[in-house]
Design a protein around this motif. Structure first.
Motif, short mmCIF file in Angstrom:
data_model
loop_
_atom_site.label_atom_id
_atom_site.label_comp_id
_atom_site.label_asym_id
_atom_site.label_seq_id
_atom_site.Cartn_x
_atom_site.Cartn_y
_atom_site.Cartn_z
N ILE A 14 0.81 -1.22 0.00
CA ILE A 14 0.00 0.00 0.00
C ILE A 14 0.84 1.27 0.00
O ILE A 14 1.77 1.42 0.80
N ALA A 15 0.48 2.21 -0.88
CA ALA A 15 0.93 3.60 -0.81
C ALA A 15 -0.31 4.47 -0.79
O ALA A 15 -1.30 4.18 -1.47
N PHE A 16 -0.28 5.53 0.02
CA PHE A 16 -1.42 6.44 0.04
C PHE A 16 -0.96 7.88 0.21
O PHE A 16 0.14 8.13 0.70
N THR A 17 -1.81 8.81 -0.19
CA THR A 17 -1.49 10.23 -0.05
C THR A 17 -2.31 10.84 1.08
O THR A 17 -3.37 10.33 1.46
N ASP A 28 4.14 -11.29 2.98
CA ASP A 28 4.94 -11.08 1.79
C ASP A 28 4.72 -9.70 1.15
O ASP A 28 5.33 -9.39 0.12
N SER A 29 3.89 -8.85 1.74
CA SER A 29 3.73 -7.49 1.21
C SER A 29 4.79 -6.58 1.80
O SER A 29 5.31 -6.82 2.89
N GLN A 30 5.13 -5.52 1.07
CA GLN A 30 6.17 -4.62 1.51
C GLN A 30 5.62 -3.57 2.48
O GLN A 30 4.40 -3.39 2.61
N ASP A 31 6.51 -2.87 3.16
CA ASP A 31 6.09 -1.83 4.10
C ASP A 31 5.32 -0.74 3.37
O ASP A 31 5.67 -0.37 2.24
N PRO A 32 4.29 -0.18 4.00
CA PRO A 32 3.48 0.86 3.35
C PRO A 32 4.21 2.18 3.24
O PRO A 32 5.20 2.44 3.95
N LEU A 33 3.69 3.03 2.36
CA LEU A 33 4.28 4.34 2.10
C LEU A 33 3.19 5.40 2.18
O LEU A 33 2.14 5.27 1.55
N ALA A 34 3.43 6.46 2.96
CA ALA A 34 2.51 7.60 3.04
C ALA A 34 3.18 8.81 2.41
O ALA A 34 4.29 9.17 2.79
N VAL A 35 2.50 9.44 1.44
CA VAL A 35 3.10 10.53 0.68
C VAL A 35 2.28 11.80 0.89
O VAL A 35 1.12 11.88 0.48
N PRO A 36 2.86 12.84 1.51
CA PRO A 36 2.14 14.11 1.67
C PRO A 36 2.18 14.92 0.39
O PRO A 36 3.23 15.05 -0.24
N THR A 37 1.03 15.47 -0.01
CA THR A 37 1.01 16.24 -1.26
C THR A 37 -0.29 17.01 -1.40
O THR A 37 -1.27 16.73 -0.70
N VAL A 43 4.30 12.00 -6.83
CA VAL A 43 3.71 10.89 -6.07
C VAL A 43 3.93 9.57 -6.82
O VAL A 43 4.40 8.58 -6.25
N VAL A 44 3.58 9.56 -8.10
CA VAL A 44 3.74 8.34 -8.89
C VAL A 44 5.20 7.92 -8.95
O VAL A 44 5.54 6.74 -8.78
N ASP A 45 6.09 8.88 -9.17
CA ASP A 45 7.52 8.57 -9.23
C ASP A 45 8.02 7.98 -7.92
O ASP A 45 8.84 7.04 -7.93
N GLU A 46 7.55 8.50 -6.80
CA GLU A 46 7.99 7.98 -5.49
C GLU A 46 7.48 6.56 -5.27
O GLU A 46 8.22 5.69 -4.79
#
Length: 289
Positions: free
Chosen positions: A66-69, A93-102, A113-116
């Motif tokens: 999961i990645a979320f903004t 087996d899932s990777q650590d989540p990512l939170a992106v402020p924007t 965001v997409v690039d990150e």
């Protein structure tokens, strides 16, 4: 209409989930995941709270990475809380989540965001365009250019911006899901600008689905009815908030966990013959869908 919630008001958007009374219910304890999204990478906008929080938790339970903004400064605590919830829900087996402020209203931010996300995970399999804002008005005459531009940037421009950048990293079998609203179908006298963006999202879903059909990338949507999220106390006055959801045939607002399974269905192979469609978890409101 009967009182549904304690009267409450938040003065700014985006609203904060952790100060709501009661806290929205983002998970059904009886939900049984079945690895429907195992190995998938999902990007969910506005995933820190409300429907977005429920979606990322359900996706994590189904095996997705999961990645979320979120909005920096206003939603920091909700984002941290959601990261913790995802880590508790995710499979081994899932990777650590990512939170992106924007601020999603601008193309360059959406590209970042997409690039990150792609830089961390290598691809995007599921894109959920969910973030939104809304403001009440008594008349269309109150809605000036600045107001209109802000709402359209968040609610529909971001769908275009994120999708055009994410598509470069999406393969056959990927899924795009957009959050629209029952208001797109029935109208709303005090949310005319918000309702207009939600109608645009329905058209966006239908047109983009046709454009991407030959690439086997499915595009669908979810049109919730009234749902108890931070958008409500940050949009309406205390009295309206307290009676929120009473207008439904089911005589109550929905909870985010009641909406999230629609997103799971549209994201996974169970909906392989669905594209250009909208699901309607709306408490019994009849719409011409």
């Amino acid at each position: 209409m009967a009182q549904q919630f304690p009267p409450q008001k938040q003065e700014r958007q985006p609203g904060k989930e952790h100060v709501m009374d009661p806290i929205p219910q983002f998970i059904n304890p009886n939900y049984k995941p079945a690895d429907k999204l195992r190995g998938k990478v999902a990007l969910v906008t506005g995933g820190d709270s409300g429907i977005g929080r429920a979606v990322v938790i359900y996706f994590a339970k189904e095996g997705a990475t999961i990645a979320f903004t979120y909005v920096k400064g206003r939603e920091d605590k909700d984002a941290v809380d959601t990261l913790k919830l995802i880590n508790e829900a995710k499979t081994g087996d899932s990777q650590d989540p990512l939170a992106v402020p924007t601020d999603l209203g601008y193309d360059e931010n959406c590209k970042k965001v997409v690039d990150e996300v792609v830089g961390k995970y290598g691809r995007i399999d599921i894109l959920v365009n969910n973030a939104a804002e809304q403001y009440t008005s008594k008349s269309v005459e109150e809605i000036d250019e600045k107001w209109l531009d802000r709402v359209f940037r968040t609610n529909i421009y971001s769908h275009f911006f994120l999708t055009r950048h994410a598509l470069k990293h999406m393969k056959e079998g990927s899924s795009i899901i957009c959050t629209t609203s029952v208001n797109a179908y029935k109208g709303n006298t005090t949310l005319i600008d918000y309702t207009s963006t939600k109608g645009a999202i329905v058209s966006f879903i239908r047109a983009l689905a046709l454009q991407l059909a030959d690439k086997n990338i499915r595009v669908n949507g979810v049109a919730p009815g009234p749902v108890w999220t931070p958008l409500i106390p940050s949009s309406f006055h205390e009295e309206k908030t307290s009676k929120f959801g009473s207008e439904c045939p089911m005589n109550r607002a929905g909870q985010p966990y009641e909406i999230a399974p629609s997103f799971v269905f549209l994201a996974c192979e169970d909906s392989s013959y669905y594209t250009g469609q909208v699901l309607h978890p709306n408490g019994g409101m009849i719409v011409n869908a």
